[in-house]
Design an enzyme around this catalytic site. Structure first.
Site, PDB file in Angstrom:
ATOM      1  N   LYS A  51       0.840  -1.205   0.000  1.00 27.36           N
ATOM      2  CA  LYS A  51       0.000   0.000   0.000  1.00 27.36           C
ATOM      3  C   LYS A  51       0.874   1.255   0.000  1.00 27.36           C
ATOM      4  O   LYS A  51       0.629   2.209  -0.742  1.00 27.36           O
ATOM      5  CB  LYS A  51      -0.943  -0.015   1.213  1.00 27.36           C
ATOM      6  CG  LYS A  51      -2.055  -1.044   1.058  1.00 27.36           C
ATOM      7  CD  LYS A  51      -2.823  -1.300   2.341  1.00 27.36           C
ATOM      8  CE  LYS A  51      -3.835  -2.426   2.108  1.00 27.36           C
ATOM      9  NZ  LYS A  51      -4.545  -2.861   3.319  1.00 27.36           N
ATOM     10  N   GLN A  95      -4.948  -1.493   9.640  1.00 24.88           N
ATOM     11  CA  GLN A  95      -4.810  -2.828   9.055  1.00 24.88           C
ATOM     12  C   GLN A  95      -5.400  -3.880  10.000  1.00 24.88           C
ATOM     13  O   GLN A  95      -5.049  -3.940  11.176  1.00 24.88           O
ATOM     14  CB  GLN A  95      -3.324  -3.121   8.784  1.00 24.88           C
ATOM     15  CG  GLN A  95      -3.069  -4.407   8.043  1.00 24.88           C
ATOM     16  CD  GLN A  95      -3.637  -4.398   6.618  1.00 24.88           C
ATOM     17  OE1 GLN A  95      -3.483  -3.428   5.886  1.00 24.88           O
ATOM     18  NE2 GLN A  95      -4.298  -5.484   6.235  1.00 24.88           N
ATOM     19  N   ASP A 118     -11.199   2.688   3.775  1.00 27.60           N
ATOM     20  CA  ASP A 118     -11.574   1.276   3.619  1.00 27.60           C
ATOM     21  C   ASP A 118     -13.087   1.125   3.432  1.00 27.60           C
ATOM     22  O   ASP A 118     -13.557   0.060   3.038  1.00 27.60           O
ATOM     23  CB  ASP A 118     -11.159   0.472   4.867  1.00 27.60           C
ATOM     24  CG  ASP A 118      -9.863  -0.297   4.662  1.00 27.60           C
ATOM     25  OD1 ASP A 118      -9.504  -0.560   3.494  1.00 27.60           O
ATOM     26  OD2 ASP A 118      -9.224  -0.650   5.668  1.00 27.60           O
TER      27      ASP A 118
END
Ligand code: NAD
Length: 298
Positions: A51, A95, A118
């Protein structure tokens, strides 16, 4: 049977984002993404590294915060509050999975919904359900981009999504519904899985079991989207999953949820690796740029 190439779609998405990144930068600063990685899960380490790399290549400012695995809930919430308050951070990604003692739901709730790249915050889940614009979960929105760019229509089609997780299955079903498909969601308690799957014009597998779906689950001509990413590390499993060559080469193999040797009668198929996988990070970049554009214009 058409192989759907995730790298081709990813490259298009990233190429289209590049000038948008420049426009944001021209207003004073680049888009900014903060990734929080608590502890050292090896798979998460790799995801986060990829990422950050994608951000660098696109000119997005990125920050990686790595609190220790034993961070307290309050300390993690304080980190998120700090990121929420920083004007140059447009996107915050925590995460998952978090270390067991931490409350994932409370952590997701603490993220400013405008920075929730997200798309997991309940506010944005609500926006998805009622069709209000906002950040959408990256993997299913990558699947929608794949369908769109290969001009595979969903309207009027029968779509079957196997898997009901909050990050893939549920949002995938909702997106296909918004695209006017007739959607069925199957899961671990579905009693007639093969029968349901084999009626699908668009079959999405998000199960997490290597080569689980066989040819009898695929209707001739169907579009098969394999979201699964499963690593098999022994020879016997690799052979059973049709991945012996990859295993011989690398000592392990990545396999999807669909048996790769039993898709010949599909109309289109996303291979694993190289299908859906590359799109998730591209859509994260897209969400970050969109968050920056929205925040720059207020
Ligand atoms: P999950 O474990 O949260 O959910 C799996 C789902 O599959 C569950 O809803 C469960 O009901 C269903 N399921 C399990 N066994 C089943 C069975 N025997 N029959 C029918 N349904 C069954 O997993 P997830 O996070 O949704 O991920 C699913 C897969 O997608 C995994 O392989 C994961 O690695 C992969 N994934 C890929 C990407 C990507 O970037 N391509 C992103 C996220 C997840």
């Amino acid at each position: 049977m058409t192989q759907l190439d995730g790298k081709w779609v990813r490259d298009q998405i990233l190429a289209e984002l590049a000038p948008r990144v420049e426009s944001v930068r021209a207003k004073g600063r680049p888009p900014g993404l903060a990734v929080v990685l608590a502890g050292h899960d090896p798979a998460s380490d790799i995801y986060v590294r990829n990422k950050v790399k994608a951000c660098q290549e696109l000119g997005i400012h990125s920050e990686k915060l790595t609190p220790p695995a034993d961070i307290t809930q309050d300390a993690l919430l304080a980190i998120i509050a700090g990121l929420n308050a920083r004007p140059e951070i447009d996107g915050i990604l925590v995460q998952m999975p978090l270390p067991k003692h931490l409350d994932e739901r409370a952590v997701l709730l603490a993220i400013d919904p405008a920075k929730d790249v997200d798309g997991f915050h309940p506010f944005n889940v609500g926006n998805l359900v009622n069709g209000t614009p906002g950040p959408r979960p990256c993997t299913p929105s990558g699947v929608m981009e794949m369908l769109r760019r290969y001009q595979i229509p969903a309207a009027g089609k029968r779509a079957v999504v196997i898997g009901r997780s909050d990050i893939v299955g549920k949002p995938m079903a909702m997106m296909l519904l918004h695209a006017h498909a007739t959607v069925t969601i199957c899961h671990s308690r579905t009693s007639n899985l093969v029968e349901e799957a084999s009626r699908a014009d668009i079959l999405v597998a998000a199960i997490g079991r290597p080569a689980f779906l066989r040819g009898d689950s695929i209707k001739p001509g169907a579009t098969v989207i394999d979201v699964g990413i499963n690593r098999v590390a022994d020879r016997e499993s690799a052979a059973r999953c049709g991945k012996l060559a990859a295993f011989e080469k690398n000592g392990s193999a990545v396999v999807g949820d669909v048996h790769p040797d039993e898709v010949a009668h599909a109309g289109a198929y996303t291979p694993v690796p190289g299908g859906v996988g590359p799109l998730t990070i591209a859509m994260l970049m897209a969400n970050t740029v969109a968050a920056a554009e929205a925040r720059c214009s207020v």
